[in-house]
Write a protein that holds these residues in place. Structure first.
Motif, PDB file in Angstrom:
ATOM      1  N   PRO A  18       0.804  -1.228   0.000  1.00 25.08           N
ATOM      2  CA  PRO A  18       0.000   0.000   0.000  1.00 25.08           C
ATOM      3  C   PRO A  18       0.835   1.275   0.000  1.00 25.08           C
ATOM      4  N   HIS A  19       2.146   1.153   0.147  1.00 24.37           N
ATOM      5  CA  HIS A  19       3.026   2.327   0.128  1.00 24.37           C
ATOM      6  C   HIS A  19       3.981   2.220  -1.054  1.00 24.37           C
ATOM      7  N   GLY A  20       4.557   3.334  -1.444  1.00 26.52           N
ATOM      8  CA  GLY A  20       5.474   3.339  -2.574  1.00 26.52           C
ATOM      9  C   GLY A  20       6.860   2.856  -2.189  1.00 26.52           C
ATOM     10  N   ALA A  21       7.719   2.737  -3.193  1.00 26.93           N
ATOM     11  CA  ALA A  21       9.089   2.289  -2.960  1.00 26.93           C
ATOM     12  C   ALA A  21      10.024   2.990  -3.933  1.00 26.93           C
ATOM     13  N   PRO A  32      24.076  -3.091 -12.241  1.00 28.37           N
ATOM     14  CA  PRO A  32      24.099  -2.568 -10.879  1.00 28.37           C
ATOM     15  C   PRO A  32      23.359  -3.487  -9.922  1.00 28.37           C
ATOM     16  N   ARG A  33      23.779  -3.474  -8.662  1.00 25.78           N
ATOM     17  CA  ARG A  33      23.009  -4.151  -7.619  1.00 25.78           C
ATOM     18  C   ARG A  33      21.912  -3.191  -7.178  1.00 25.78           C
ATOM     19  N   LEU A  34      20.672  -3.651  -7.238  1.00 19.73           N
ATOM     20  CA  LEU A  34      19.534  -2.782  -6.970  1.00 19.73           C
ATOM     21  C   LEU A  34      18.855  -3.167  -5.667  1.00 19.73           C
ATOM     22  N   SER A  35      18.255  -2.176  -5.047  1.00 22.93           N
ATOM     23  CA  SER A  35      17.601  -2.362  -3.766  1.00 22.93           C
ATOM     24  C   SER A  35      16.315  -1.552  -3.749  1.00 22.93           C
ATOM     25  N   LEU A  36      15.297  -2.071  -3.052  1.00 19.07           N
ATOM     26  CA  LEU A  36      14.036  -1.355  -2.929  1.00 19.07           C
ATOM     27  C   LEU A  36      13.822  -0.920  -1.488  1.00 19.07           C
ATOM     28  N   VAL A  37      13.474   0.352  -1.328  1.00 15.99           N
ATOM     29  CA  VAL A  37      13.296   0.957  -0.014  1.00 15.99           C
ATOM     30  C   VAL A  37      11.961   1.689  -0.017  1.00 15.99           C
TER      31      VAL A  37
END
Length: 413
Positions: free
Chosen positions: A67-70, A82-87
């Motif tokens: 329900p929230h963005g990232a 690239p190594r990617l990450s979601l926050v």
């Protein structure tokens, strides 16, 4: 042996396990534990950067169902892979500032961290300032030929704080000292991304002894793990309540228990060594002291080396302020290493290069022997500036490049 900072409640562990097993790429490694009522945190496998990278598609699908963005941030690698990450877009800032309050509504923060290119620190410090009610100047990184004008600008605004990687803070202070410019009126220095030690710490103590340092420690994958305040040693961090830290054989493992965490951070191997300590700041909770990287060795001309062994010897040479290693065509038959030195004004360049080369080759175990039959493999050179990562504005200890060095810059003996 595993030492756990504090117990992780069973219900919390179940929640984190549920989030991890919802990701198809990780489910096979964890689903067996879902039906085990006696499972503890230390029964679970360690999550590595490689395993997390392999789960990227599942992490993205999970984020789209939240329900929230990232945000998608880059945490390393190359521009091709690239190594990617979601926050989460809230970046856990409301929880962080309950335990770390570097700014007040009276502050004007100059954000020197580079924006864009999936780099996270710029957005993070803007959010920290927003929650404090502070004024923010989202400047980004500034090259030396523009620095004087921009510092005049922030002086006119009455800036009270800056944020930047420590090596960039050092660069700004060195610039002011070199041109005789009065130092900006920054009373607070906010930092992350690299250790605040060596050259940066010495310059800050010497030029801005009354400044107050506020740091955060973590990774793009796990996000902020701990916070550092002015009365804390710069290598010591108080772990946030939503992070659970273990030290396993000296290696830092972290589990992010925040319900909005997107990445499956469960016993994640951050890549650092650490230990739990009592912080001299007086806070009652035990703190995490970061001792360095957990796999710092590199192989060069068939021997394993610690880069810090080389840089410590070179830094001990009179007149040397900072050191960087550059590896050319690393891992190939014609690989070469160049030790680059930043020196104090007036330091004799050639004599310093020669002395640093002799000391490194005689004091770093096996290195002199390894390059003895091919002395052109190892050079030392005084430079005007070190290589800076243009995305992060960090000054890496080791740089790798395929570009063959200019023979005119070598000083083989």
């Amino acid at each position: 042996m595993t030492l756990v900072a504090s117990g992780l409640p069973s219900a919390t562990l179940r929640e984190v396990l549920g989030r991890v097993t919802a990701i198809p790429e990780l489910r096979p490694a964890y689903e067996q534990f879902l039906t085990d009522d006696s499972v503890t945190l230390t029964d679970l496998p360690v999550l590595t950067k490689e395993k997390l990278a392999d789960a990227l598609e599942g992490v993205v699908r999970t984020a789209r169902a939240r329900p929230h963005g990232a945000y998608v941030y880059g945490s390393g690698g190359t521009t091709g892979t690239p190594r990617l990450s979601l926050v989460p877009t809230g970046m856990f800032v409301p929880e962080i500032v309950r335990h770390w309050q570097p700014l007040t509504a009276d502050d004007i923060l100059v954000n020197f961290n580079t924006p864009g290119r999936m780099w996270s620190s710029h957005n993070f410090f803007n959010a920290v300032a927003h929650h404090a009610g502070a004024v923010t100047v989202p400047l980004g990184s500034v090259e030396n030929d523009e620095l004087a004008d921009w510092l005049d600008f922030v002086d006119r605004l009455g800036a009270t704080a800056l944020d930047a990687p420590p090596s960039q803070i050092a660069r700004i202070l060195e610039f002011c000292a070199s041109v005789g410019r009065p130092l900006p009126a920054f009373r607070k220095l906010l930092w992350t991304g690299e250790g605040y030690s060596g050259r940066a710490a010495e310059i800050t103590r010497r030029l801005m002894p009354d400044s107050r340092l506020y740091g955060v420690y973590g990774s793009t994958e796990s996000w902020v793990i701990g916070v550092n305040e002015p009365d804390c040693p710069v290598d010591t961090f108080h772990v946030l309540p939503y992070q659970h830290v273990e030290i396993q054989d000296g290696v830092v493992l972290v589990t992010n228990t925040h319900p909005e965490c997107v990445n499956p951070i469960l016993r994640y191997r951050v890549g650092d060594l650490g230990r739990f300590v009592d912080c001299p700041c007086g806070r009652s909770d035990r703190a995490l002291q970061v001792l360095g990287r957990d796999d710092p060795q590199l192989k060069f001309v068939s021997i394993l080396l610690l880069p810090t062994d080389i840089t410590e010897v070179a830094r001990a040479v009179p007149g040397v302020r900072d050191v960087q290693l550059v590896l050319f065509r690393h891992g190939r038959p014609d690989e070469r290493m160049e030790v680059r030195l930043l020196v104090e004004p007036g330091t004799p360049r050639e004599a310093t290069e020669d002395l640093a080369r002799r000391r490194v080759l005689t004091q770093v175990y096996k290195l002199g022997w390894a390059v003895g039959s091919s002395p052109d493999r190892f050079t030392v050179r005084v430079v005007d500036e070190l290589v800076v990562n243009q995305q992060t504005q960090k000054t890496p200890l080791v740089v790798k490049t395929e570009t063959v060095p200019d023979p005119a810059h070598s000083n083989e003996n």
